[in-house]
Design an enzyme around this catalytic site. Sequence first.
Site, PDB file in Angstrom:
ATOM      1  N   SER A  14       0.832  -1.210   0.000  1.00  0.00           N
ATOM      2  CA  SER A  14       0.000   0.000   0.000  1.00  0.00           C
ATOM      3  C   SER A  14       0.869   1.263   0.000  1.00  0.00           C
ATOM      4  O   SER A  14       0.509   2.263  -0.630  1.00  0.00           O
ATOM      5  CB  SER A  14      -0.983  -0.003   1.172  1.00  0.00           C
ATOM      6  OG  SER A  14      -0.317   0.136   2.403  1.00  0.00           O
ATOM      7  N   HIS A 110       9.167   3.336   8.466  1.00  0.00           N
ATOM      8  CA  HIS A 110       9.099   2.468   9.646  1.00  0.00           C
ATOM      9  C   HIS A 110       7.925   2.925  10.511  1.00  0.00           C
ATOM     10  O   HIS A 110       7.765   4.126  10.763  1.00  0.00           O
ATOM     11  CB  HIS A 110      10.410   2.560  10.433  1.00  0.00           C
ATOM     12  CG  HIS A 110      10.427   1.651  11.615  1.00  0.00           C
ATOM     13  ND1 HIS A 110      10.581   0.284  11.508  1.00  0.00           N
ATOM     14  CD2 HIS A 110      10.274   1.902  12.937  1.00  0.00           C
ATOM     15  CE1 HIS A 110      10.533  -0.259  12.704  1.00  0.00           C
ATOM     16  NE2 HIS A 110      10.348   0.698  13.594  1.00  0.00           N
ATOM     17  N   GLU A 175       1.056   7.076   6.838  1.00  0.00           N
ATOM     18  CA  GLU A 175       2.244   6.590   6.115  1.00  0.00           C
ATOM     19  C   GLU A 175       2.100   6.934   4.633  1.00  0.00           C
ATOM     20  O   GLU A 175       3.049   7.357   3.982  1.00  0.00           O
ATOM     21  CB  GLU A 175       2.393   5.075   6.282  1.00  0.00           C
ATOM     22  CG  GLU A 175       2.680   4.619   7.689  1.00  0.00           C
ATOM     23  CD  GLU A 175       3.014   3.132   7.774  1.00  0.00           C
ATOM     24  OE1 GLU A 175       3.618   2.590   6.837  1.00  0.00           O
ATOM     25  OE2 GLU A 175       2.654   2.503   8.792  1.00  0.00           O
TER      26      GLU A 175
HETATM   27  C1  GAR Z   1       3.877  -0.555   6.713  1.00  0.00           C
HETATM   28  O1  GAR Z   1       3.134  -0.297   7.870  1.00  0.00           O
HETATM   29  C2  GAR Z   1       5.339  -0.188   6.941  1.00  0.00           C
HETATM   30  O2  GAR Z   1       5.513   0.932   7.744  1.00  0.00           O
HETATM   31  C3  GAR Z   1       5.835  -1.430   7.620  1.00  0.00           C
HETATM   32  O3  GAR Z   1       5.227  -2.495   6.944  1.00  0.00           O
HETATM   33  C4  GAR Z   1       3.954  -2.056   6.441  1.00  0.00           C
HETATM   34  C5  GAR Z   1       3.892  -2.383   4.959  1.00  0.00           C
HETATM   35  O4  GAR Z   1       2.618  -2.178   4.452  1.00  0.00           O
HETATM   36  N1  GAR Z   1       7.262  -1.514   7.553  1.00  0.00           N
HETATM   37  C6  GAR Z   1       8.025  -2.077   8.488  1.00  0.00           C
HETATM   38  O5  GAR Z   1       7.571  -2.591   9.479  1.00  0.00           O
HETATM   39  C7  GAR Z   1       9.505  -2.039   8.197  1.00  0.00           C
HETATM   40  N2  GAR Z   1      10.259  -2.448   9.338  1.00  0.00           N
HETATM   41  P1  GAR Z   1       2.410  -2.045   2.867  1.00  0.00           P
HETATM   42  O6  GAR Z   1       3.027  -3.293   2.223  1.00  0.00           O
HETATM   43  O7  GAR Z   1       0.915  -2.044   2.711  1.00  0.00           O
HETATM   44  O8  GAR Z   1       3.053  -0.783   2.427  1.00  0.00           O
END
Ligand code: GAR
Length: 197
Positions: A14, A110, A175
């Site tokens: 996302s 993060h 985010e």
């Molecule tokens: C997000 O919340 C990001 O901040 C986190 O993984 C998720 C990915 O969601 N990242 C970490 O934890 C990195 N250590 P997405 O695939 O929907 O973007």
Amino acid sequence: MKKRVAILISGGGSNMEALVQDMERDHPAEPVLVLANIPDAGGLAKAKARGIPTACIDHRAFRGDRTAFEAALNQALEAAAPDIICLAGFMRILAPEFIARWQGKMLNIHPSILPLFRGLHTHQRALDAGMAVHGCTVHEVTGELDGGPILGQAVIPVHEGDTADDLAARLLPLEHKLYPVVLRRFAVGNRAKMLLG
Ligand code: GAR
């Protein structure tokens, strides 16, 4: 000349989509590759649907040989010749040698207010610590896990009775706002840290 951006994902992608959507508008950068380390990462299909070249380097095929995995990763990245690499939910720890190759060009998002809660389970750890605020951070990637200069942060309040899932659900939309704003700035050389909102 637009900056070339490669985005590394492990899951739903996302944040990758938010970055790509923004780059579809008037933007100093363009997406040239979305690369996953898991073949069924949902973000791969989303990137393909947007016409972005995709690749998958399945870390499991390397059976714990991180050096070989990262060599393959590097080869795919070198072929795409990115100016900027965005880690967007990329859940593999990268070796210092790999990071050194791309240092100064690699960003990560993060889900915590760094330097608090590096690593995993950030939402639960924020709750366990009794935090009144939680948030997310975009930072440059250095050899230190979830370290590196902070480029931008966004914060949310922690409400009474919140669960880790509640925090994750409230944070994710932020985010999606923060990362594109930081990338836009970074692409034109602006590394000053910012607070969203
Ligand atoms: C997000 O919340 C990001 O901040 C986190 O993984 C998720 C990915 O969601 N990242 C970490 O934890 C990195 N250590 P997405 O695939 O929907 O973007």
